[in-house]
Motif scaffolding. Structure first.
Motif, PDB file in Angstrom:
ATOM      1  N   GLY A  63      38.800  34.440  34.469  1.00  0.00           N
ATOM      2  CA  GLY A  63      39.641  33.567  35.287  1.00  0.00           C
ATOM      3  C   GLY A  63      41.104  33.966  35.210  1.00  0.00           C
ATOM      4  O   GLY A  63      41.811  33.975  36.223  1.00  0.00           O
ATOM      5  N   PHE A  64      41.549  34.309  34.021  1.00  0.00           N
ATOM      6  CA  PHE A  64      42.933  34.746  33.861  1.00  0.00           C
ATOM      7  C   PHE A  64      43.166  36.061  34.597  1.00  0.00           C
ATOM      8  O   PHE A  64      44.186  36.252  35.248  1.00  0.00           O
ATOM      9  CB  PHE A  64      43.294  34.868  32.378  1.00  0.00           C
ATOM     10  CG  PHE A  64      44.753  35.032  32.141  1.00  0.00           C
ATOM     11  CD1 PHE A  64      45.629  33.969  32.334  1.00  0.00           C
ATOM     12  CD2 PHE A  64      45.273  36.247  31.741  1.00  0.00           C
ATOM     13  CE1 PHE A  64      46.987  34.113  32.129  1.00  0.00           C
ATOM     14  CE2 PHE A  64      46.632  36.406  31.538  1.00  0.00           C
ATOM     15  CZ  PHE A  64      47.486  35.334  31.730  1.00  0.00           C
ATOM     16  N   PHE A  65      42.210  36.980  34.510  1.00  0.00           N
ATOM     17  CA  PHE A  65      42.275  38.246  35.226  1.00  0.00           C
ATOM     18  C   PHE A  65      42.386  38.007  36.736  1.00  0.00           C
ATOM     19  O   PHE A  65      43.225  38.587  37.415  1.00  0.00           O
ATOM     20  CB  PHE A  65      41.049  39.092  34.888  1.00  0.00           C
ATOM     21  CG  PHE A  65      40.871  40.297  35.749  1.00  0.00           C
ATOM     22  CD1 PHE A  65      41.724  41.369  35.647  1.00  0.00           C
ATOM     23  CD2 PHE A  65      39.838  40.353  36.669  1.00  0.00           C
ATOM     24  CE1 PHE A  65      41.565  42.492  36.443  1.00  0.00           C
ATOM     25  CE2 PHE A  65      39.663  41.464  37.467  1.00  0.00           C
ATOM     26  CZ  PHE A  65      40.529  42.536  37.353  1.00  0.00           C
ATOM     27  N   LEU A  66      41.546  37.128  37.267  1.00  0.00           N
ATOM     28  CA  LEU A  66      41.572  36.802  38.693  1.00  0.00           C
ATOM     29  C   LEU A  66      42.896  36.149  39.082  1.00  0.00           C
ATOM     30  O   LEU A  66      43.464  36.448  40.132  1.00  0.00           O
ATOM     31  CB  LEU A  66      40.399  35.889  39.053  1.00  0.00           C
ATOM     32  CG  LEU A  66      40.250  35.526  40.523  1.00  0.00           C
ATOM     33  CD1 LEU A  66      40.016  36.781  41.368  1.00  0.00           C
ATOM     34  CD2 LEU A  66      39.114  34.543  40.714  1.00  0.00           C
ATOM     35  N   PHE A  67      43.407  35.279  38.224  1.00  0.00           N
ATOM     36  CA  PHE A  67      44.679  34.610  38.472  1.00  0.00           C
ATOM     37  C   PHE A  67      45.817  35.631  38.585  1.00  0.00           C
ATOM     38  O   PHE A  67      46.623  35.575  39.510  1.00  0.00           O
ATOM     39  CB  PHE A  67      44.956  33.609  37.347  1.00  0.00           C
ATOM     40  CG  PHE A  67      46.242  32.871  37.486  1.00  0.00           C
ATOM     41  CD1 PHE A  67      46.404  31.900  38.471  1.00  0.00           C
ATOM     42  CD2 PHE A  67      47.307  33.130  36.639  1.00  0.00           C
ATOM     43  CE1 PHE A  67      47.589  31.210  38.603  1.00  0.00           C
ATOM     44  CE2 PHE A  67      48.499  32.451  36.770  1.00  0.00           C
ATOM     45  CZ  PHE A  67      48.638  31.487  37.751  1.00  0.00           C
ATOM     46  N   ILE A  68      45.871  36.598  37.674  1.00  0.00           N
ATOM     47  CA  ILE A  68      46.908  37.638  37.725  1.00  0.00           C
ATOM     48  C   ILE A  68      46.765  38.454  39.003  1.00  0.00           C
ATOM     49  O   ILE A  68      47.748  38.769  39.668  1.00  0.00           O
ATOM     50  CB  ILE A  68      46.840  38.544  36.479  1.00  0.00           C
ATOM     51  CG1 ILE A  68      47.318  37.766  35.255  1.00  0.00           C
ATOM     52  CG2 ILE A  68      47.679  39.800  36.657  1.00  0.00           C
ATOM     53  CD1 ILE A  68      47.153  38.510  33.954  1.00  0.00           C
ATOM     54  N   LEU A  69      45.540  38.786  39.358  1.00  0.00           N
ATOM     55  CA  LEU A  69      45.296  39.549  40.576  1.00  0.00           C
ATOM     56  C   LEU A  69      45.794  38.799  41.808  1.00  0.00           C
ATOM     57  O   LEU A  69      46.455  39.372  42.675  1.00  0.00           O
ATOM     58  CB  LEU A  69      43.804  39.862  40.698  1.00  0.00           C
ATOM     59  CG  LEU A  69      43.390  40.764  41.849  1.00  0.00           C
ATOM     60  CD1 LEU A  69      44.008  42.142  41.683  1.00  0.00           C
ATOM     61  CD2 LEU A  69      41.886  40.860  41.923  1.00  0.00           C
ATOM     62  N   LEU A  70      45.500  37.506  41.890  1.00  0.00           N
ATOM     63  CA  LEU A  70      45.963  36.706  43.029  1.00  0.00           C
ATOM     64  C   LEU A  70      47.485  36.631  43.081  1.00  0.00           C
ATOM     65  O   LEU A  70      48.083  36.710  44.153  1.00  0.00           O
ATOM     66  CB  LEU A  70      45.371  35.296  42.975  1.00  0.00           C
ATOM     67  CG  LEU A  70      43.879  35.185  43.252  1.00  0.00           C
ATOM     68  CD1 LEU A  70      43.406  33.752  43.035  1.00  0.00           C
ATOM     69  CD2 LEU A  70      43.553  35.653  44.650  1.00  0.00           C
ATOM     70  N   LEU A  71      48.114  36.480  41.933  1.00  0.00           N
ATOM     71  CA  LEU A  71      49.575  36.426  41.897  1.00  0.00           C
ATOM     72  C   LEU A  71      50.190  37.712  42.422  1.00  0.00           C
ATOM     73  O   LEU A  71      51.193  37.685  43.138  1.00  0.00           O
ATOM     74  CB  LEU A  71      50.076  36.154  40.482  1.00  0.00           C
ATOM     75  CG  LEU A  71      49.836  34.767  39.923  1.00  0.00           C
ATOM     76  CD1 LEU A  71      50.393  34.672  38.509  1.00  0.00           C
ATOM     77  CD2 LEU A  71      50.443  33.698  40.794  1.00  0.00           C
ATOM     78  N   THR A  72      49.595  38.840  42.076  1.00  0.00           N
ATOM     79  CA  THR A  72      50.161  40.112  42.517  1.00  0.00           C
ATOM     80  C   THR A  72      50.032  40.297  44.029  1.00  0.00           C
ATOM     81  O   THR A  72      50.863  40.955  44.632  1.00  0.00           O
ATOM     82  CB  THR A  72      49.488  41.303  41.819  1.00  0.00           C
ATOM     83  OG1 THR A  72      48.121  41.348  42.187  1.00  0.00           O
ATOM     84  CG2 THR A  72      49.632  41.214  40.334  1.00  0.00           C
TER      85      THR A  72
END
Length: 159
Positions: A63-72
């Motif tokens: 989830g954290f990985f996906l969150f960082i990806l979305l932010l970028t």
């Protein structure tokens, strides 16, 4: 509906800037640190999954990985006639009146900020406020700000 939401998030225009009728949009420049963090969390997710640590830990790391990806993918800086807008999904939305911007200068400051690269611009506004951003096309970004407020002091010397 969820698929439409994901499609809208991952949709990306091809250039670094995007002109619409009421604003110019600049995407954030992406530096080398962000891919390292992303690879780290992807590796943690894979390691947690393969070691049988548990679904919750895999879910949390993934989830954290996906969150960082979305932010970028969704960090952008918009310049309207009167405002500089800094937007990142629904999480961050700062509006700075361009008339309140006092100074713009390059920076490599490591402070936390809505910037995905260390090649940044420090925007000083109001009396004591500042923010670090990293638009892809910094020269055009600065030119657009100066066109709207010629009183902005541009200091090309990096901090």
């Amino acid at each position: 509906p969820f698929l439409c939401f994901l499609t809208a998030i991952f949709k990306s225009n091809s250039g670094s800037e995007h002109m619409e009728s009421n604003y110019i949009s600049f995407k954030s420049r992406k530096g080398f640190i962000l891919p390292l963090v992303t690879v780290f969390f992807a590796a943690c997710t894979i390691a947690a999954f393969s070691d049988g640590i548990g679904f919750f830990n895999v879910f949390l790391s993934g989830g954290f990985f996906l969150f960082i990806l979305l932010l970028t993918l969704k960090l952008e800086y918009r310049i309207t006639e009167k405002e500089l807008q800094i937007k990142c999904l629904f999480l961050y939305n700062l509006k700075i009146p361009i008339e309140n911007i006092r100074e713009v200068r390059p920076s490599r400051d490591l402070s936390s900020s809505p910037a995905l690269s260390l090649n940044r611009l420090r925007i000083r506004y109001n009396k004591f406020d500042d923010i670090l951003i990293s638009p892809q096309n910094q020269d055009q970004f600065i030119a657009e700000l100066l066109a709207r407020n010629p009183n902005i002091f541009y200091n090309p010397k990096r901090e």
